[in-house]
Design an enzyme around this catalytic site. Structure first.
Site, PDB file in Angstrom:
ATOM      1  N   ALA A 114      -1.853   4.365   0.932  1.00 55.79           N
ATOM      2  CA  ALA A 114      -1.805   3.856   2.300  1.00 55.79           C
ATOM      3  C   ALA A 114      -0.983   4.742   3.224  1.00 55.79           C
ATOM      4  CB  ALA A 114      -1.215   2.442   2.301  1.00 55.79           C
ATOM      5  N   ASN A 180       3.691   1.584  -4.365  1.00 56.71           N
ATOM      6  CA  ASN A 180       2.972   2.752  -4.856  1.00 56.71           C
ATOM      7  C   ASN A 180       3.064   3.920  -3.876  1.00 56.71           C
ATOM      8  OD1 ASN A 180       1.985   1.746  -7.361  1.00 56.71           O
ATOM      9  ND2 ASN A 180       0.480   0.537  -6.263  1.00 56.71           N
ATOM     10  N   HIS A 210       3.943   1.795   7.190  1.00 57.82           N
ATOM     11  CA  HIS A 210       4.582   2.796   6.343  1.00 57.82           C
ATOM     12  C   HIS A 210       5.003   3.970   7.217  1.00 57.82           C
ATOM     13  CE1 HIS A 210       2.922   0.662   2.867  1.00 57.82           C
ATOM     14  NE2 HIS A 210       1.781   0.629   3.521  1.00 57.82           N
TER      15      HIS A 210
END
Length: 257
Positions: A114, A180, A210
Site C-alpha cells: 500500500a 506489512n 501511509h
C-alpha cells in the site's frame, strides 16, 4: 503464465477474482486453510499438491504463519514466491531461512504493497541513506483486534493520537495484520532497527494513510498515500492486493513500467 495462490481470505479472494478473467494468466491451484466452500480456481489440499501443478509463480496471501509454514518449501522447489505477508520477515530466523532457500533457484519477491516510493527508496539506499521515518494513520476500526487495544482506548478517541513510536521490527512483529508496509519499507531502506515508526489512530480517517520521509546524501523523499480499505477487511488498504496484481502482471509481461 501459470500462478498458484496460497490463501483465500480477503486478499487472496480479491487477487483471484481480478485475475481469473485474464486469458494470459492461468490460476492453476489454490491452497487455503480452512478450505473454501467454492473458488473460481482449482483447489488443492497441500503445498505439495500446489507445487505439483508446476506454477511459474506462487502468491502468498494467507498471513504470517502461512509464510512460515510454506515459504521455504516453495522457494526451495525453484519456484518464485511473491509475498503479501512481508511483515513476517521481521522475524530474523524466517528471513534467513527464506534467503537460504533461494539456493534452490526460487526467488523471494516483495511488492510495494500500500506504500508508494519503494523503488525510489531503494535507489536512495544506493546513493546514501541516513534516516527513514514512517507514519501510519488509521481509523479505530482498523486497529481493533490488534495490540492497539491495550495501548489506547480506541472507543474513546476523539482526535488523532499517536499510540506507538518504535522501530520497524517491533511494529511488524506486534501488528502482523497492519504493518506489512513497514516491513517493505525497512527491507528497501535502512533495515528493521533503523527504520522509525509512528502509529496513529484517527477517528476522522476515511482510509488508511501511509507516509514516510527519507533523508540522506541523495536528498530527501517525502511521500503520503491515503488508500481506501477493502470492504471485507478495514485493516487492509485496497492498494495492497492491487500491488500484488501489478507484480503478477509485470511478471507475465503485461506491464513494462
Amino acid at each position: 503464465m501459470k500462478i498458484a495462490v496460497i490463501g483465500y481470505g480477503a486478499i487472496g479472494r480479491f487477487v483471484i477474482e481480478h485475475l481469473h478473467a485474464d486469458p494470459s494468466i492461468e490460476i492453476c491451484a489454490v491452497f487455503s486453510v480452512p478450505r473454501p466452500v467454492s473458488c473460481p480456481a482449482p483447489l488443492v489440499d497441500s503445498i505439495e499438491a500446489l507445487l505439483s501443478t508446476k506454477p511459474e509463480l506462487v502468491v502468498e496471501c494467507a498471513g504470517h504463519q502461512a509464510l512460515r509454514d510454506s515459504g521455504e518449501a516453495v522457494i526451495r522447489s525453484g519456484t518464485d514466491l511473491l509475498v503479501a505477508s512481508v511483515g513476517a520477515l521481521a522475524d530474523p530466523a524466517l528471513e534467513q531461512a527464506l534467503r537460504r532457500a533461494t539456493a534452490g533457484g526460487g526467488r523471494l519477491l516483495i511488492p510495494g504493497g500500500a506504500l508508494g516510493g519503494i523503488e525510489a527508496l531503494s535507489a536512495a539506499r544506493e546513493a546514501g541513506l541516513d534516516s527513514v521515518e514512517y507514519s501510519g494513520r488509521k481509523a479505530p476500526a482498523a486497529w481493533r483486534g490488534t495490540p492497539a487495544e491495550n495501548m489506547i482506548a480506541l472507543a474513546s478517541v476523539t482526535s488523532a493520537e499517536t499510540f506507538l513510536e518504535t522501530d520497524a521490527r517491533t511494529t511488524a512483529l506486534q501488528f502482523p495484520q497492519n504493518a506489512n508496509v513497514v516491513a517493505a519499507l525497512a527491507l528497501a531502506g535502512l533495515g528493521f532497527e533503523k527504520t522509525k515508526v509512528r502509529l496513529i489512530v484517527d477517528p476522522a480517517a476515511d482510509g488508511n494513510t501511509h507516509s514516510f520521509v527519507a533523508r540522506g546524501a541523495f536528498g530527501e523523499i517525502s511521500t503520503t498515500i491515503r488508500s481506501t480499505t477493502l470492504p471485507s477487511n478495514p485493516k487492509t488498504s485496497m492498494l495492497a492486493p492491487f500491488s500484488l496484481i501489478q507484480a503478477i502482471k509485470k511478471r507475465a509481461g503485461l506491464i513494462l513500467v
